[in-house]
Scaffold this active site. Structure first.
Site, short mmCIF file in Angstrom:
data_model
loop_
_atom_site.label_atom_id
_atom_site.label_comp_id
_atom_site.label_asym_id
_atom_site.label_seq_id
_atom_site.Cartn_x
_atom_site.Cartn_y
_atom_site.Cartn_z
N GLU A 95 6.63 1.99 -9.40
CA GLU A 95 5.30 2.49 -9.78
C GLU A 95 4.65 1.57 -10.81
O GLU A 95 4.01 2.02 -11.78
CB GLU A 95 5.38 3.93 -10.31
CG GLU A 95 6.09 4.92 -9.40
CD GLU A 95 5.42 5.15 -8.04
OE1 GLU A 95 4.31 4.61 -7.82
OE2 GLU A 95 6.01 5.84 -7.21
N HIS B 290 -10.31 -0.09 9.48
CA HIS B 290 -10.27 1.37 9.63
C HIS B 290 -10.46 2.09 8.30
O HIS B 290 -10.93 3.22 8.25
CB HIS B 290 -8.98 1.78 10.36
CG HIS B 290 -9.03 1.39 11.81
ND1 HIS B 290 -8.09 0.57 12.40
CD2 HIS B 290 -9.98 1.66 12.75
CE1 HIS B 290 -8.46 0.37 13.68
NE2 HIS B 290 -9.58 1.01 13.90
N THR C 8 0.85 -1.16 0.00
CA THR C 8 0.00 0.00 0.00
C THR C 8 0.91 1.24 0.00
O THR C 8 2.13 1.10 -0.12
CB THR C 8 -0.99 -0.05 1.19
OG1 THR C 8 -1.85 1.07 1.12
CG2 THR C 8 -0.27 -0.06 2.53
N GLY D 130 7.34 1.98 1.86
CA GLY D 130 8.78 1.98 1.64
C GLY D 130 9.22 1.09 0.50
O GLY D 130 10.35 0.63 0.47
N LYS D 131 8.32 0.87 -0.49
CA LYS D 131 8.69 -0.03 -1.58
C LYS D 131 9.83 0.52 -2.43
O LYS D 131 10.68 -0.23 -2.89
CB LYS D 131 7.49 -0.42 -2.43
CG LYS D 131 6.89 0.71 -3.24
CD LYS D 131 5.70 0.27 -4.06
CE LYS D 131 5.00 1.47 -4.67
NZ LYS D 131 5.89 2.44 -5.33
N GLN E 27 2.12 -0.15 -10.75
CA GLN E 27 0.66 -0.08 -10.89
C GLN E 27 0.25 0.74 -12.10
O GLN E 27 -0.87 0.61 -12.60
CB GLN E 27 0.02 0.48 -9.61
CG GLN E 27 0.21 1.97 -9.36
CD GLN E 27 1.52 2.30 -8.65
OE1 GLN E 27 2.37 1.45 -8.47
NE2 GLN E 27 1.66 3.55 -8.23
ZN LIG Z 1 -6.42 -0.23 11.74
#
Ligand SMILES: [Zn+2]
Length: 198
Positions: free
Chosen positions: A88, A185, A10, A14-15, A90
């Site tokens: 990048e 969340h 996501t 730190g990719k 994606q």
């Molecule tokens: Zn959470």
């Protein structure tokens, strides 16, 4: 046997840092690597992969109209490559992911692609969907939600910190920020579910 690798994460996991470290490890041993990143992402400046912790390296950029197989073949003409790194990922088109697969199979060069799995609405990026389908090996670059659980989702926030629920999948250069959250969340921040999933 060369392989196609997909390292997915996501936002803010730190990719790029992981990519740059891996490339550095090859170069330190005298091996050549070829770095590519999407031209669409202006954050790092044209032709550069930069990480949030301050390290960076020059990279060739690709747009959706480039043939990335040809870009890699051209680079191989200039000498041996230990592997190709794509940041990048994606933003690759599905066709371009197939071009990477051909480079692996027909040119015998390992390709390590790094990219986001899902967008702020919880939908797969087309490039990532194709990588999930075609990659020989996949690994998750992990980060955590504020609650401590693994973050797998991302929200796009406006300047007041409110979650934006609609808009284009790719938005460059706005004042939006992104926060990675666990699914629970993320659902709370998004008002549970995108409308089409109700
Ligand atoms: Zn959470």
């Amino acid at each position: 046997m060369a392989k196609l690798y997909f390292n997915y994460s996501t936002m803010n996991a730190g990719k790029s840092t992981v990519l740059l470290q891996a490339s550095h490890n090859y170069r330190e041993r005298g091996m050549q690597t070829y770095l590519m990143t999407a031209a669409i992402d202006g954050r790092a400046g044209q032709g550069r992969i930069a990480s949030r912790i301050g390290i960076g390296a020059e990279a060739d950029t690709f747009t959706t109209s480039d043939d990335v197989f040809v870009m890699i073949a051209r680079q191989l003409d200039q000498g041996r490559l230990a592997c190709v790194f794509v940041d990048e990922a994606q933003f690759l088109t599905p066709d371009q992911v197939w071009q990477l697969a051909r480079a692996v199979d027909d040119l015998g060069v390992p390709v390590l692609a790094y990219g986001l799995r899902v967008d702020f609405q919880g939908k797969l990026f087309p490039g990532s969907a194709t990588l999930l389908a075609l990659a020989d090996e996949m690994r998750e670059v992990r980060t955590i939600c504020a609650c401590g659980s693994k973050a797998t989702m991302v929200i796009r926030q406006d300047e007041q910190g409110r979650a934006i629920t609609e808009g284009a999948q790719v938005q460059i250069g706005g004042n939006e920020t992104y926060v990675s959250l666990c699914r629970k969340h993320w659902r709370e921040a998004m008002g549970d579910l995108p409308t089409e999933a109700r």
